[in-house]
Scaffold this motif. Structure first.
Motif, PDB file in Angstrom:
ATOM      1  N   ASN A  31      -2.938 -21.034  29.948  1.00 25.16           N
ATOM      2  CA  ASN A  31      -4.357 -20.775  29.716  1.00 25.16           C
ATOM      3  C   ASN A  31      -4.707 -21.120  28.277  1.00 25.16           C
ATOM      4  O   ASN A  31      -3.855 -21.132  27.401  1.00 25.16           O
ATOM      5  N   GLU A  79      -4.584 -13.151  30.981  1.00 24.02           N
ATOM      6  CA  GLU A  79      -4.007 -12.993  29.649  1.00 24.02           C
ATOM      7  C   GLU A  79      -5.078 -13.072  28.548  1.00 24.02           C
ATOM      8  O   GLU A  79      -4.753 -13.238  27.373  1.00 24.02           O
ATOM      9  N   HIS A  97      -1.587 -21.645  25.561  1.00 24.12           N
ATOM     10  CA  HIS A  97      -0.428 -21.018  26.201  1.00 24.12           C
ATOM     11  C   HIS A  97       0.090 -21.929  27.303  1.00 24.12           C
ATOM     12  O   HIS A  97      -0.655 -22.307  28.196  1.00 24.12           O
ATOM     13  N   HIS A  99       3.562 -23.047  30.013  1.00 26.47           N
ATOM     14  CA  HIS A  99       4.741 -22.573  30.760  1.00 26.47           C
ATOM     15  C   HIS A  99       5.692 -23.753  30.915  1.00 26.47           C
ATOM     16  O   HIS A  99       5.910 -24.226  32.027  1.00 26.47           O
ATOM     17  N   HIS A 172       8.912 -17.084  30.544  1.00 27.01           N
ATOM     18  CA  HIS A 172       7.495 -17.227  30.863  1.00 27.01           C
ATOM     19  C   HIS A 172       6.888 -18.420  30.110  1.00 27.01           C
ATOM     20  O   HIS A 172       6.461 -19.373  30.753  1.00 27.01           O
TER      21      HIS A 172
HETATM   22 ZN   LIG Z   1       1.371 -17.281  31.197  1.00 25.06          ZN
END
Ligand SMILES: [Zn+2]
Length: 208
Positions: A31, A79, A97, A99, A172
């Motif tokens: 995100n 988040e 962010h 992953h 994560h």
């Molecule tokens: Zn995440």
């Protein structure tokens, strides 16, 4: 003058699709946010459940400092409280962010609460870093499904590590930020490069 919400939404969608294309935010993962206004604080942020390969500006909403939607439609990322905590603690203009595979592996392998990167030329891409001799220490925090509860703890951790350009969440992914979206995007690229270089170099010896 700061870019408008509409301009930031377009830029965030571009950054999100770029991260998808690099394999750093596959499916609905990751995100992205940018500060629209500092006083009172509002953020442009991705909504949850959107495939990042198909991210468009209509998938971005504007939220206030309590995470309430002011503009646009959809539910802000789960988040969002973490993004707000980072903006408050760091004065960041944008928070990204991802992953990625390498951030996931390195976060899992860290045994002393963080990942240390030093001696690489690419470190100079991080804000304020002038030499490859820089020692970057990224804290690793445990994963949770309740970021609203965890946000105050994260804010404290960020204030305790004022020199860190990002942090990892175990198994994560990566959070990083910048004074604006361009700097935050550069930090993603630099850190992901360094994670992959370290991960490939250490190979299986790096595994927990
Ligand atoms: Zn995440």
């Amino acid at each position: 003058m700061n870019p408008s919400f509409e301009a930031l939404a377009r830029q965030l969608a571009d950054v999100g699709r770029h991260c998808y294309e690099r394999g750093w935010a596959l499916g609905t993962s990751g995100n992205f946010s940018a500060v629209v206004r500092k006083e009172p604080l509002t953020l442009a942020i991705t909504t949850s459940g959107v495939d990042k390969g198909l991210l468009e500006s209509s998938h971005i909403v504007e939220i206030d400092a309590r995470g309430r939607v002011l503009q646009g439609s959809g539910t802000p990322s789960a988040e969002a409280t973490l993004h707000l905590a980072i903006v408050r603690a760091r004065g960041a203009g944008a928070v990204l962010h991802t992953h990625s595979i390498w951030s996931t592996i390195l976060s899992d392998a860290a045994t002393d609460g963080g990942v240390t990167i030093e001696g690489y030329e690419m470190l100079k891409g991080l804000g304020g870093v002038r030499t490859h001799e820089h020692r970057e220490r990224l804290p690793v925090i445990e994963n949770t499904q309740d970021w609203t509860a965890a946000a105050p703890e994260i804010e404290t951790m960020l204030r305790k590590h004022p020199e860190a350009h990002g942090f990892l969440i175990r198994r994560h992914g990566l959070y990083t930020w910048g004074k604006d979206l361009a700097e935050a995007k550069r930090h993603i690229e630099i850190l992901e490069f360094l994670f992959e270089a370290m991960g490939r170099k250490r190979g299986l010896a790096w595994q927990p």
